[in-house]
Write a protein that holds these residues in place. Structure first.
Motif, mmCIF file in Angstrom:
data_model
loop_
_atom_site.group_PDB
_atom_site.id
_atom_site.type_symbol
_atom_site.label_atom_id
_atom_site.label_comp_id
_atom_site.label_asym_id
_atom_site.label_seq_id
_atom_site.Cartn_x
_atom_site.Cartn_y
_atom_site.Cartn_z
ATOM 1 N N THR A 1 0.838 -1.275 0.033
ATOM 2 C CA THR A 1 0.022 0.060 -0.046
ATOM 3 C C THR A 1 0.834 1.408 0.004
ATOM 4 O O THR A 1 0.610 2.165 -0.692
ATOM 5 N N THR A 2 1.983 1.315 0.841
ATOM 6 C CA THR A 2 3.019 2.431 0.768
ATOM 7 C C THR A 2 3.546 2.811 -0.817
ATOM 8 O O THR A 2 3.652 3.787 -1.068
ATOM 9 N N TYR B 1 -0.584 4.611 5.533
ATOM 10 C CA TYR B 1 -1.413 3.838 6.193
ATOM 11 C C TYR B 1 -0.130 2.750 7.096
ATOM 12 O O TYR B 1 -0.409 2.681 8.245
ATOM 13 N N GLU B 2 1.037 2.649 6.428
ATOM 14 C CA GLU B 2 2.064 1.651 7.079
ATOM 15 C C GLU B 2 2.465 2.401 8.308
ATOM 16 O O GLU B 2 2.743 1.634 9.178
ATOM 17 N N GLY C 1 0.964 3.796 -2.724
ATOM 18 C CA GLY C 1 0.730 5.451 -2.457
ATOM 19 C C GLY C 1 1.679 6.281 -2.977
ATOM 20 O O GLY C 1 1.463 7.209 -3.467
ATOM 21 N N LEU D 1 -2.645 6.137 1.225
ATOM 22 C CA LEU D 1 -2.139 4.818 1.234
ATOM 23 C C LEU D 1 -0.755 4.766 1.671
ATOM 24 O O LEU D 1 -0.333 3.622 2.376
#
Length: 200
Positions: free
Chosen positions: A65-66, A138-139, A69, A135
């Motif tokens: 996700t990172t 999120y991490e 993003g 995104l």
């Protein structure tokens, strides 16, 4: 475009008329200011993209996700840089007009390009940027407390909304007002000189 010829013809008109020199000055100043702002924006975005790539390489994010993003943020930057470069090209084309009508047609093309920037390009830019930031964050947000993550997302969202609903409309209104002033001024000149109807 032969401005001296246009000025001579304009001065022969008996009807009340705006100051043609002031109109040329306004148009030139607007073009120069807009071009400089776009160039500075492009430079800032390129440095931002380089910084993002550096962060990616330095910190090696683990979650997909990172990475997605970061890609979306870079795509947003690329989109805006390409569109801004096209806009600068449109401004430069104004000086390449050979006739009075072509000159105003170039200004109309600039207006159409700016409308595209203000609607399609900016919308896609904010969508990609917002999704990319969400995104990317999120991490790191999952490692925070719930209140910390909520604050981080809240501040980021508030910044995006402020730019979308306050900064963007004010900038668009100001830019459109100046463009309309320039185009309407030249339209009046052409009409009184008996030029052909403008395109578009």
């Amino acid at each position: 475009m032969n401005f001296d010829n246009l000025k001579d013809l304009w001065q022969q008109q008996s009807a009340p008329k705006p100051d043609i020199e002031a109109l040329h000055h306004t148009a030139g100043k607007f073009k120069k200011t807009a071009t400089i702002k776009m160039l500075l924006c492009i430079i800032a975005l390129i440095f931002t993209a380089a910084f993002i790539i550096g962060v990616w390489i330095r910190f090696q994010p683990q979650l997909i996700t990172t990475k997605i993003g970061l890609v979306l943020i870079l795509l947003a930057i690329l989109l805006f840089v390409v569109a801004s470069t096209q806009s600068i090209g449109m401004f430069r084309a104004v000086n390449m007009a050979e006739t009075n009508t072509e000159y105003i047609d170039h200004w109309m093309a600039v207006k159409q390009q700016q409308k595209k920037m203000q609607t399609l390009i900016l919308s896609l830019y904010f969508i990609l940027l917002s999704a990319g930031l969400a995104l990317y964050m999120y991490e790191y947000a999952v490692k925070m407390s719930f209140s910390g993550a909520l604050l981080a997302y809240g501040l980021t969202g508030a910044w995006i909304l402020f730019n979308w609903f306050y900064v963007r409309p004010r900038h668009i209104k100001k830019q459109n007002s100046k463009l309309d002033e320039i185009i309407d001024g030249y339209r009046k000149v052409m009409e009184q000189l008996g030029e052909d109807t403008l395109k578009g």
